[in-house]
Structure formats: structure tokens, C-alpha cells
Design an enzyme around this catalytic site. Structure first.
Site, PDB file in Angstrom:
ATOM      1  N   ASN A 117      55.834  15.913  20.603  1.00 36.57           N
ATOM      2  CA  ASN A 117      54.720  16.771  20.187  1.00 36.57           C
ATOM      3  C   ASN A 117      54.276  16.262  18.822  1.00 36.57           C
ATOM      4  OD1 ASN A 117      52.962  18.727  19.352  1.00 36.57           O
ATOM      5  ND2 ASN A 117      54.472  20.384  19.242  1.00 36.57           N
ATOM      6  N   LYS A 120      51.906  17.154  17.071  1.00 40.41           N
ATOM      7  CA  LYS A 120      51.285  18.183  16.215  1.00 40.41           C
ATOM      8  C   LYS A 120      50.011  17.597  15.576  1.00 40.41           C
ATOM      9  CE  LYS A 120      55.708  20.421  15.775  1.00 40.41           C
ATOM     10  NZ  LYS A 120      56.617  21.284  15.023  1.00 40.41           N
ATOM     11  N   HIS A 126      53.161  27.422  21.760  1.00 37.26           N
ATOM     12  CA  HIS A 126      53.997  26.896  20.675  1.00 37.26           C
ATOM     13  C   HIS A 126      54.051  27.936  19.560  1.00 37.26           C
ATOM     14  CE1 HIS A 126      55.542  24.441  17.431  1.00 37.26           C
ATOM     15  NE2 HIS A 126      55.974  23.606  18.366  1.00 37.26           N
ATOM     16  N   GLU A 168      53.902  27.692  16.498  1.00 35.63           N
ATOM     17  CA  GLU A 168      52.907  27.509  15.435  1.00 35.63           C
ATOM     18  C   GLU A 168      51.568  28.117  15.842  1.00 35.63           C
ATOM     19  OE1 GLU A 168      53.556  23.300  14.976  1.00 35.63           O
ATOM     20  OE2 GLU A 168      55.530  23.739  14.141  1.00 35.63           O
ATOM     21  N   GLU A 191      62.458  26.837  21.651  1.00 36.30           N
ATOM     22  CA  GLU A 191      62.348  26.298  20.297  1.00 36.30           C
ATOM     23  C   GLU A 191      62.609  27.418  19.288  1.00 36.30           C
ATOM     24  OE1 GLU A 191      59.727  22.474  20.359  1.00 36.30           O
ATOM     25  OE2 GLU A 191      58.500  24.190  19.844  1.00 36.30           O
ATOM     26  N   GLY A 211      61.287  21.799  12.280  1.00 34.28           N
ATOM     27  CA  GLY A 211      60.868  21.106  11.066  1.00 34.28           C
ATOM     28  C   GLY A 211      61.741  21.405   9.858  1.00 34.28           C
ATOM     29  N   SER A 255      64.188  20.250  15.414  1.00 34.36           N
ATOM     30  CA  SER A 255      64.977  19.263  14.662  1.00 34.36           C
ATOM     31  C   SER A 255      65.886  18.412  15.554  1.00 34.36           C
ATOM     32  CB  SER A 255      65.777  19.944  13.552  1.00 34.36           C
ATOM     33  OG  SER A 255      64.900  20.542  12.600  1.00 34.36           O
TER      34      SER A 255
HETATM   35  P1  13P Z   1      60.662  19.260  14.946  1.00 37.19           P
HETATM   36  O1  13P Z   1      61.310  18.331  15.937  1.00 37.19           O
HETATM   37  O2  13P Z   1      59.861  18.555  13.900  1.00 37.19           O
HETATM   38  O3  13P Z   1      61.621  20.263  14.409  1.00 37.19           O
HETATM   39  O4  13P Z   1      59.567  20.101  15.793  1.00 37.19           O
HETATM   40  C1  13P Z   1      59.958  20.732  16.962  1.00 37.19           C
HETATM   41  C2  13P Z   1      58.741  21.242  17.644  1.00 37.19           C
HETATM   42  O5  13P Z   1      58.125  22.191  17.216  1.00 37.19           O
HETATM   43  C3  13P Z   1      58.279  20.533  18.846  1.00 37.19           C
HETATM   44  O6  13P Z   1      57.288  21.245  19.504  1.00 37.19           O
END
Ligand code: 13P
Length: 247
Positions: A9, A11, A94, A96, A165, A171, A209
Site C-alpha cells: 500500500n 499510500k 483503511h 486512515e 491492521e 507506521g 509495521s
Molecule cells: P506500515 O507498514 O507503514 O505500518 O503501514 C501499514 C498499513 O497501513 C498498510 O495499509
């Protein structure tokens, strides 16, 4: 056995130049992958990445879609448009987007339904905040999020992918332990099984992560069927190492 899926992803990262460089390196090293590999890229780069991935084993995905099929919805992107660019996967719900755009469980379920109607696979994200985990609410939260989708989709649930997640692990460099992740995946699996035998076989990815040094132990858990990878999907050597840890 379920074939594992490792999906990057990206982002809101990338540029024409950096995408080409990243995928050049990934494509050079991905041939030996045992798992399925996908990248979910920002909308403006779908065409570029579709071209770069042509005749490769890597599948293409988007990071969101509109809940509407078409019409007067300025700034939205319809599933038919994603299909036009050869997307196979669309991430929905997601954390976010749930946080930044107040996306509700019902909205996320509607998006998942649009994706299925267009013949693509939604990657439905669920996960709890740190406060919810500490309050002992993890199971209730992830089940509420998943049930909104399974209630709407019924038997079609068998065509989705789920991603667990934990928000506190995204992150942050703080990963759920394999046992913590497996526990939640087991809860999600039990709910999927209650929907139907085929739904019980849905792939459940772990995200938060995931890095080269923790991927293998996470992916070896009974109910973890691959990963949704943020930061580590932006560096070819890291992404390839995570891919190599999957089966
Ligand atoms: P990270 O791997 O950067 O923690 O992000 C995970 C994520 O949100 C994937 O959709």
C-alpha cells in the site's frame, strides 16, 4: 492451503520517476515469489503502473473507491474507472480513511459491494486503536467492522480479502506480536466461518509495521495469509524480503 498475498500500500507516496525506479527493482527480484504480489498505488499513477506491470506476475490495486457507481460526485473515483486500468484489488476502509474522512462501517461495506459488482476484490481493513485495545475492546471493534461487511455481502463474502491492521502498529514501528495478531485473526476467521464454509477460506492479511525481520514469523501463523505493507513496500529490497517470507 490458501496462497498468501503480499500487497504493498503505497499510500500517498510516489512520483513518475520514483515509481519506475521502485518497480524496476521489484520486477527484477520478484520472479521467485511463492505468494501472490500486488501493489495498491495512488489513482494518478494507475495508468503508469499498469503499463510497467504488463506481462508481470504483480497485480494492480487501488487504495479506495467511491460508494457510488457514477454521477455527480466531484473528486470521487468509480470502480468502473479502476477496472478500466486493470485493477484487481481495491483497499476499502483503511483506518486512515476511516479517521481522516469519517468513513463509517456502513460506507465501507457499500464500497466493498461496489468493488465486487465490478468484478474486483475488496481488501477490507479492520483494526482497533490503542485506547480500544487497552480497554479490552479489540474483538468487539474488529467484529463490528467486519460484520457490517458480511451482513451486506452474505454469501459473496467469500470473494473478499480481509486485512487486520491494528492502528497502533501502523507506521509506528510497533508490530503486533505474532500471538496478538493470530488471536485477532482467529476471531475474524471464526466469524467468516459462521457466514459460510467458503467465506471461512477468505484470506486474512496482517498489516502494521511488517518488515523483513518480522514478516516470516507473522506469516507462519495459522490464520495469517500474507500482509498489507505500507512503509516497507516503498523500498524494493525490503518489499522483496517481505515477499520472500510469504508462501
Ligand atoms: P506500515 O507498514 O507503514 O505500518 O503501514 C501499514 C498499513 O497501513 C498498510 O495499509
Amino acid at each position: 492451503m490458501r496462497q498468501q498475498l503480499v500487497a504493498g500500500n503505497w499510500k500517498m507516496h510516489g512520483s513518475l520517476a520514483s515509481n519506475a525506479a521502485l518497480l524496476g527493482e521489484v520486477l527484477a527480484g520478484v520472479a521467485t515469489a511463492r505468494c501472490e504480489v500486488a501493489v495498491c498505488v495512488p489513482y494518478p499513477y494507475l495508468f503508469q503502473v499498469q503499463q510497467l506491470l504488463q506481462a508481470s506476475q504483480i497485480t494492480l490495486g487501488a487504495q479506495d473507491c467511491s460508494m457510488h457507481a457514477s454521477g455527480a460526485h466531484t473528486g470521487e473515483v468509480a470502480v468502473s474507472m479502476l477496472q478500466d486500468f486493470g485493477c484487481r484489488y481495491v483497499i476499502v476502509g483503511h483506518s486512515e480513511r476511516r479517521a481522516d474522512h469519517h468513513e463509517s462501517d456502513v460506507l465501507v461495506a457499500a464500497k466493498a459491494e461496489r468493488v465486487l459488482e465490478a468484478g474486483m476484490t475488496p481488501i477490507v481493513c479492520v483494526g482497533e486503536t490503542l485506547a480500544q485495545r487497552e480497554a479490552g475492546e479489540t474483538t468487539a471493534v474488529v467484529l463490528r467492522q467486519l460484520q457490517a461487511v458480511t451482513h451486506l455481502l452474505g454469501e459473496q463474502t467469500q470473494r473478499i480479502v480481509v486485512a487486520y491492521e491494528p492502528i497502533w502498529a501502523i507506521g509506528t514501528g510497533r508490530t503486533a506480536s505474532p500471538e496478538q495478531a493470530q488471536e485477532v485473526h482467529g476471531v475474524l476467521r471464526a466469524h467468516l466461518r459462521s457466514v459460510g464454509e467458503a467465506a471461512g477460506g477468505v484470506r486474512i492479511l496482517y498489516g502494521g509495521s511488517v518488515k523483513p525481520d518480522n514478516a516470516q514469523v507473522l506469516f507462519s501463523q495459522t490464520d495469517i495469509d500474507g500482509g498489507l505493507i505500507g512503509g516497507a513496500s516503498l523500498k524494493a529490497s525490503d518489499f522483496l524480503a517481505v515477499v520472500a517470507a510469504a508462501r
